[in-house]
Design a protein around this motif. Structure first.
Motif, PDB file in Angstrom:
ATOM      1  N   ALA A  71      16.465 -12.549   2.676  1.00  0.00           N
ATOM      2  CA  ALA A  71      15.046 -12.267   2.719  1.00  0.00           C
ATOM      3  C   ALA A  71      14.473 -11.013   2.846  1.00  0.00           C
ATOM      4  O   ALA A  71      13.044 -10.864   2.742  1.00  0.00           O
ATOM      5  N   MET A  72      15.272 -10.111   2.413  1.00  0.00           N
ATOM      6  CA  MET A  72      14.791  -8.485   2.424  1.00  0.00           C
ATOM      7  C   MET A  72      14.330  -8.389   1.049  1.00  0.00           C
ATOM      8  O   MET A  72      14.533  -8.881   0.044  1.00  0.00           O
ATOM      9  N   ILE A  73      13.398  -7.156   0.893  1.00  0.00           N
ATOM     10  CA  ILE A  73      12.908  -6.842  -0.164  1.00  0.00           C
ATOM     11  C   ILE A  73      13.776  -5.924  -0.915  1.00  0.00           C
ATOM     12  O   ILE A  73      14.422  -5.115  -0.619  1.00  0.00           O
ATOM     13  N   ASN A  74      13.662  -6.241  -2.197  1.00  0.00           N
ATOM     14  CA  ASN A  74      14.499  -5.570  -3.275  1.00  0.00           C
ATOM     15  C   ASN A  74      13.552  -4.346  -3.633  1.00  0.00           C
ATOM     16  O   ASN A  74      12.503  -4.547  -4.435  1.00  0.00           O
ATOM     17  N   PRO A  75      13.965  -3.207  -3.350  1.00  0.00           N
ATOM     18  CA  PRO A  75      13.156  -1.886  -3.433  1.00  0.00           C
ATOM     19  C   PRO A  75      12.998  -1.729  -5.185  1.00  0.00           C
ATOM     20  O   PRO A  75      11.853  -1.175  -5.349  1.00  0.00           O
ATOM     21  N   VAL A 110      -1.044 -13.442   0.694  1.00  0.00           N
ATOM     22  CA  VAL A 110      -0.091 -12.717  -0.382  1.00  0.00           C
ATOM     23  C   VAL A 110       1.247 -12.557   0.393  1.00  0.00           C
ATOM     24  O   VAL A 110       2.302 -12.749  -0.035  1.00  0.00           O
ATOM     25  N   TRP A 111       1.016 -12.279   1.656  1.00  0.00           N
ATOM     26  CA  TRP A 111       2.572 -11.839   2.541  1.00  0.00           C
ATOM     27  C   TRP A 111       3.091 -13.341   2.667  1.00  0.00           C
ATOM     28  O   TRP A 111       4.167 -13.373   2.553  1.00  0.00           O
ATOM     29  N   ALA A 112       2.187 -14.590   2.823  1.00  0.00           N
ATOM     30  CA  ALA A 112       3.042 -15.833   2.933  1.00  0.00           C
ATOM     31  C   ALA A 112       3.765 -16.319   1.804  1.00  0.00           C
ATOM     32  O   ALA A 112       4.769 -16.813   1.870  1.00  0.00           O
ATOM     33  N   ALA A 113       2.904 -15.752   0.540  1.00  0.00           N
ATOM     34  CA  ALA A 113       3.672 -16.393  -0.620  1.00  0.00           C
ATOM     35  C   ALA A 113       4.892 -15.483  -0.888  1.00  0.00           C
ATOM     36  O   ALA A 113       5.884 -16.166  -1.382  1.00  0.00           O
ATOM     37  N   GLU A 114       4.800 -14.329  -0.455  1.00  0.00           N
ATOM     38  CA  GLU A 114       5.904 -13.469  -0.667  1.00  0.00           C
ATOM     39  C   GLU A 114       7.288 -13.986   0.015  1.00  0.00           C
ATOM     40  O   GLU A 114       8.470 -13.759  -0.244  1.00  0.00           O
ATOM     41  N   ASN A 115       6.791 -14.284   1.236  1.00  0.00           N
ATOM     42  CA  ASN A 115       7.997 -14.663   2.265  1.00  0.00           C
ATOM     43  C   ASN A 115       8.153 -15.944   2.581  1.00  0.00           C
ATOM     44  O   ASN A 115       8.692 -16.304   3.533  1.00  0.00           O
ATOM     45  N   GLY A 132       7.911  -4.088   2.674  1.00  0.00           N
ATOM     46  CA  GLY A 132       7.108  -4.245   1.331  1.00  0.00           C
ATOM     47  C   GLY A 132       5.502  -3.917   1.463  1.00  0.00           C
ATOM     48  O   GLY A 132       5.065  -3.902   2.471  1.00  0.00           O
ATOM     49  N   GLN A 133       5.147  -3.919   0.064  1.00  0.00           N
ATOM     50  CA  GLN A 133       3.564  -3.613   0.075  1.00  0.00           C
ATOM     51  C   GLN A 133       2.597  -4.456   0.729  1.00  0.00           C
ATOM     52  O   GLN A 133       1.736  -4.413   1.338  1.00  0.00           O
ATOM     53  N   ALA A 134       2.936  -5.954   0.587  1.00  0.00           N
ATOM     54  CA  ALA A 134       2.316  -6.935   1.427  1.00  0.00           C
ATOM     55  C   ALA A 134       2.075  -6.897   2.569  1.00  0.00           C
ATOM     56  O   ALA A 134       0.905  -7.112   3.355  1.00  0.00           O
ATOM     57  N   ARG A 135       3.404  -6.526   3.386  1.00  0.00           N
ATOM     58  CA  ARG A 135       3.095  -6.329   4.840  1.00  0.00           C
ATOM     59  C   ARG A 135       2.133  -5.183   5.064  1.00  0.00           C
ATOM     60  O   ARG A 135       1.519  -5.241   6.135  1.00  0.00           O
ATOM     61  N   GLU A 136       2.406  -3.976   4.595  1.00  0.00           N
ATOM     62  CA  GLU A 136       1.670  -2.945   4.762  1.00  0.00           C
ATOM     63  C   GLU A 136       0.088  -3.122   4.578  1.00  0.00           C
ATOM     64  O   GLU A 136      -0.761  -2.800   5.575  1.00  0.00           O
TER      65      GLU A 136
END
Length: 524
Positions: A71-75, A110-115, A132-136
């Motif tokens: 579930a982590m972001i791939n940089p 956006v954050w809900a879709a990403e996660n 992630g940018q969505a969280r920021e």
């Protein structure tokens, strides 16, 4: 995809057992088709290997921990590894609706879709999407919203102390408020569907979840979802839900039991046709209702101080609903030997956090349960009694409801059950003088229609009182079978008396004093 395939069909079966159909259908982008593509089979194998590599098989941990690293972001790509696996399976990028004018809601989308994959996995919002940018963007939008409990100068780790009407308290950081709102919306979406929710279901719940957060910060009360598990009784296949004025009683979903793994014991019973009834320690039925919720936000306490709390009114509302459901069951069943309907867990959903306030009941300390399948007629009678009890002033009967439920559910010793059942009698018609005569006479007047029947009842009821006096005062010559007989009579009289008062004589509930009730029934 080039991963070697050993037994892809077995891999998919294994990950479905571990993580559930909702998550597996999403990560494999199944979309209803029965045939798996090579890419889907490869992803199934990779997911299975990832789950085994993180934590050895057989280790008793929550399933999501086996894949939490995915579930982590791939940089390198800015996507979660779970989303990359879904795309590798042939899935498409999520399509979001037009961004709403509300900047916070747009960022939550956006954050809900990403996660979404991590939420399906069961991880909750707190640990998802870090970096992630969505969280920021979501964190900044919340900080800039004047209707939420932070300011534009707040840093992500800045926090307030959050006290709730569920009796809980703790820190609330800016960085976890957004994920908490999404997690609360996801739990609501999960309850409203039979299967796992879709992304669109989550997005539909987000406006209400965000509005609840704003209302709470404004000092207003909101309503939140509350659930409780019951074990030992199964609804008929033709009627899988009981409606109630305040909610419903329904068959338990896997998502209800996600956080109560410690109660995962099974009890089964063979039927004459060779089939089996299975009862789950986590619960066969779920009481679902809404309860009022209030939050209080303060600055973090200094060392040695703790802010004043809020009474646990949210939990009290849920406890009353559970008590009403269990009492309604006792009043609805004509069987003198009731199947035990046992409480297992209760939880009140925090509207702005990815955690719930929950309690659990140790099944082992309660009466042994035997799985019982109700008929449609029994389920409908139970439903009718749930409606009858709604709004009645049961508190005016003192501890009658609680003592009856203890007698028929919790007490394994017939002595204890007998004492509890007679306390029910006295809660209805008890007095300070001539208690045996007054209580027995009042019950006879309530339950019997003729003089002959009342005299016979009086004799039997006085016999129960005599038996209780003997065992309470330490008599050693009383046979256990006689105690059990008196227990059975006491319980059935208690049920009949409550049934008659609550259904036919609710006017008696106007008396808060049991002695006044006794006088009224005897002299009318």
């Amino acid at each position: 995809m080039t991963a070697p395939l050993e037994d892809p069909a077995a891999d998919e079966v294994a990950i479905r057992r571990l993580f559930g159909d909702g998550f597996v259908d999403w990560v494999l982008a199944v979309d209803g088709q029965p045939i798996r593509t090579p890419d889907q089979r490869s992803v199934a194998t990779l997911v299975h290997r990832a789950s085994r590599g993180a934590i050895p098989e057989g280790v008793p941990v929550p399933a999501y921990l086996r894949l939490s690293h995915l579930a982590m972001i791939n940089p390198d790509t800015g996507k979660t590894l779970l989303n990359e696996l879904r795309l590798a399976s042939g899935g498409a990028e999520p399509v979001l609706p037009e961004p709403p004018d509300d900047m916070v809601l747009a960022a939550l989308h956006v954050w809900a879709a990403e996660n979404f994959g991590g939420l399906l996995l069961g991880e909750g919002g707190f640990s998802l999407g870090w970096g992630g940018q969505a969280r920021e963007r979501m964190t900044r939008a919340i900080a800039e919203d004047p209707a939420l409990p932070f300011t534009i100068e707040s840093a992500p780790m800045d926090g307030l102390f959050h006290i709730t009407s569920a009796g809980t308290g703790g820190g609330l950081q800016l960085a976890i408020l957004g994920p908490g709102i999404v997690a609360a919306a996801f739990r609501h979406a999960s309850i409203r569907r039979v299967g796992a929710p879709k992304l669109d279901d989550l997005l539909d719940e987000l406006p209400a979840a965000l509005n609840a957060a704003r209302e709470l910060y404004a000092g207003k009360a909101v309503h939140t979802l509350a659930l409780a598990g019951l074990s030992g009784v199964l609804l008929p296949e033709e009627k899988q839900e009981l409606s109630a004025p305040w909610g419903r009683v329904r068959v338990t979903l896997d998502s209800d039991n996600r956080h109560v793994d410690s109660l995962r014991d099974l009890t089964s019973m063979s039927l004459p046709d060779g089939s089996q009834l299975v009862s789950r320690g986590t619960g066969d039925l779920t009481v679902e209702t809404s309860v009022p919720w209030v939050s209080k936000f303060t600055n973090p306490p200094t060392e040695g101080e703790f802010p004043s709390g809020i009474s646990s009114t949210s939990c009290s509302h849920l406890e009353r609903r559970v008590q009403d459901v269990r009492l309604a069951f006792a009043l609805a069943m004509e069987d003198p030997h009731l199947p035990p309907l046992l409480p297992t867990w209760a939880k009140v959903e925090n509207p702005i956090a990815d955690s719930t306030g929950s309690t659990m009941t140790e099944i082992a300390r309660l009466r042994q349960r035997t799985p019982t399948r109700l008929s449609v007629e029994q389920a409908e009678e139970w439903e009718r009694w749930i409606a009858v009890l709604d709004g009645l002033a049961l508190e005016n009967l003192g501890h009658a409801s609680q003592r009856l439920l203890r007698a028929i559910t919790e007490r394994q010793d017939p002595v204890d059950a007998l004492v509890d059942a007679v306390i029910v009698w006295e809660s209805i018609f008890g007095t300070h003088s001539e208690i045996t005569f007054r209580v027995c006479a009042s019950l006879a007047r309530l339950l019997c229609q003729t003089l002959e029947a009342r005299l016979a009842f009086m004799k039997q009821a006085k016999g129960v009182y005599t038996m209780r006096s003997k065992i309470v005062h330490g008599a050693s010559d009383v046979r256990m079978e006689k105690i059990s007989e008196s227990r059975d009579v006491a319980v059935q009289v208690a049920i009949a008396a409550l049934r008659t008062v609550l259904r036919d004589r609710p006017d008696l509930l106007a008396f808060t004093d049991s002695g006044k009730r006794s006088e009224h029934i005897m002299l009318e």
